[in-house]
Design an enzyme around this catalytic site. Sequence first.
Site, PDB file in Angstrom:
ATOM      1  N   GLU A   1       4.365  -6.441   1.731  1.00 28.97           N
ATOM      2  CA  GLU A   1       3.796  -6.843   0.438  1.00 28.97           C
ATOM      3  C   GLU A   1       3.678  -5.658  -0.522  1.00 28.97           C
ATOM      4  OE1 GLU A   1      -0.042  -8.240   1.659  1.00 28.97           O
ATOM      5  OE2 GLU A   1       0.767  -9.800   2.962  1.00 28.97           O
TER       6      GLU A   1
ATOM      7  N   CYS B   1     -15.898   2.271 -27.519  1.00 30.50           N
ATOM      8  CA  CYS B   1     -17.206   2.927 -27.585  1.00 30.50           C
ATOM      9  C   CYS B   1     -17.822   3.100 -26.201  1.00 30.50           C
ATOM     10  CB  CYS B   1     -18.118   2.121 -28.495  1.00 30.50           C
ATOM     11  SG  CYS B   1     -17.369   1.928 -30.107  1.00 30.50           S
TER      12      CYS B   1
ATOM     13  N   GLY C   1       3.543  -3.529  -3.828  1.00 31.96           N
ATOM     14  CA  GLY C   1       3.337  -3.812  -5.249  1.00 31.96           C
ATOM     15  C   GLY C   1       3.593  -2.566  -6.078  1.00 31.96           C
ATOM     16  N   ARG C   2       2.639  -1.628  -5.990  1.00 27.74           N
ATOM     17  CA  ARG C   2       2.677  -0.415  -6.799  1.00 27.74           C
ATOM     18  C   ARG C   2       4.022   0.312  -6.728  1.00 27.74           C
ATOM     19  NH1 ARG C   2      -2.007   2.752  -7.668  1.00 27.74           N
ATOM     20  NH2 ARG C   2      -2.925   1.709  -5.868  1.00 27.74           N
TER      21      ARG C   2
ATOM     22  N   TYR D   1     -11.061   4.640 -11.506  1.00 27.76           N
ATOM     23  CA  TYR D   1     -10.846   5.364 -10.235  1.00 27.76           C
ATOM     24  C   TYR D   1     -10.731   6.873 -10.431  1.00 27.76           C
ATOM     25  CZ  TYR D   1      -8.769   0.709  -9.352  1.00 27.76           C
ATOM     26  OH  TYR D   1      -8.517  -0.626  -9.282  1.00 27.76           O
TER      27      TYR D   1
ATOM     28  N   GLY E   1       0.771  -1.234   0.000  1.00 28.06           N
ATOM     29  CA  GLY E   1       0.000   0.000   0.000  1.00 28.06           C
ATOM     30  C   GLY E   1       0.801   1.283   0.000  1.00 28.06           C
TER      31      GLY E   1
ATOM     32  N   TYR F   1      -0.695  -1.960 -12.038  1.00 22.33           N
ATOM     33  CA  TYR F   1      -2.119  -2.006 -12.328  1.00 22.33           C
ATOM     34  C   TYR F   1      -2.427  -1.420 -13.707  1.00 22.33           C
ATOM     35  CZ  TYR F   1      -1.865  -2.968  -7.371  1.00 22.33           C
ATOM     36  OH  TYR F   1      -1.515  -3.514  -6.154  1.00 22.33           O
TER      37      TYR F   1
END
Length: 417
Positions: A277, A346, A279-280, A320, A243, A374
């Site tokens: 953990e 579309c 990630g980003r 988001y 996070g 992501y």
Amino acid sequence: MVETKHFNRAADAALMVESVALTQIAADYGTPSFVYSKQAIVEAWQRFKKPLGDHPGLICYAVKANSNIAILQLLASLGAGFDIVSGGELMRVLAAGGDPNKVIFSGVGKTSAEIELALKHQIHCFNVESLAELDKIQQIAEKMDVIAPISFRVNPDVDAKTHPYISTGLKENKFGIPIDSALQAYGAAQKMSHIGITGVDFHIGSQLGEVAPYFEAIDKTLNLIDKLKASGIEVKHLDVGGGMGIQYQDETAMDVQPLFDYLLPKLAERNLAVSMEPGRCIVGNAGALLTKVEYIKDTPDKNFVIVDAAMNDLIRPALYSAWQRVEVVSSAATKTREYDIVGPVCESADFLAKGRELAVDEGDLIAVLDSGAYGFVMSSNYNTRPRAAEILVDNDTTHVVRERESVESLFALEKLV
Ligand code: LLP
């Protein structure tokens, strides 16, 4: 002018990734393509590895952020463990040469087949999210005659102050077990014949800018660990989740040093290892989505840049309202105008950016920066659009780490009747 270290340009020159021009990548491999800087990933990894020092612990890269096997291979070579949320991600880790003994398995809906696969490969730990899951793991471990190592993911009820879709540590979220019922849950686990209690885990959300919510969650979970010890249950590690936020716009990237400074002495006192953990923050700033301008379209209300990438390639803006930096790679255009950057899909939600001042012409290349996390992993084939190629750049060398999909492959599994 971008300030990202590994995506840069000399004054008025074309945007580069490390020592390779993005124009060259587009010429060689086409667009849309995700382009990653190896060095950026290595440096982001070091930001965790260095402060950990020789404190016992595992930095488990959250595979969901970017699961390309070449990126997993790179991180495995740096000593990373992996946080997975599916059997598929475990198979990717294995294919990349990752060590299953350094794998943590998170997620609220692990299936029997996934639990069995993880037990077969002797993963480090299951982060268990419910008593029903604990029962299932016990049954499968008993059948296989192995002991399943587990932590409970506890929900510490702290407000991570992030986007509601990516906040996970509040009472109302589906994740983890409430911290108030954790003592009972651990008590139940201790009585099970094929469960081995190893840790306590939390993950409070994604794209956190502040360390304060971690401090609060750490205090709450250490308090739980102390109570567990008093009741005869000794754990070996605390997993503080992922996070840690990055800079997209004007946020500041989280400085993880204060987190380590706060955490490690408290863990050392209790003889506890740490798991994380992230990630980003390992891959986010290391990737860009490279796309070509197909059309400039002017309407009375708005000007549009229509590019060959779309929401199926990068869904974060649509899903988001995420803001990501947009840079024109190079252009002969001199007049700056305000544009929405949209794709060919579309849907009105199909935009990559809105209201950006750009000097750009048809045929130019645009880079949507900070797309390493992501990005590709959330892409789809909506509108029968083949997914983009992925290119990993190492100084002046480019590696195609995923070929562009062919249209034929998109319906190869389908059958006429
Ligand atoms: N651990 C667990 C249990 C998680 O659920 C997540 C992310 C992570 C670690 C890694 O979090 P990170 O360090 O990457 O923030 N698609 C969204 C983000 C979803 C995050 C889901 N869980 C986005 O594009 O912003």
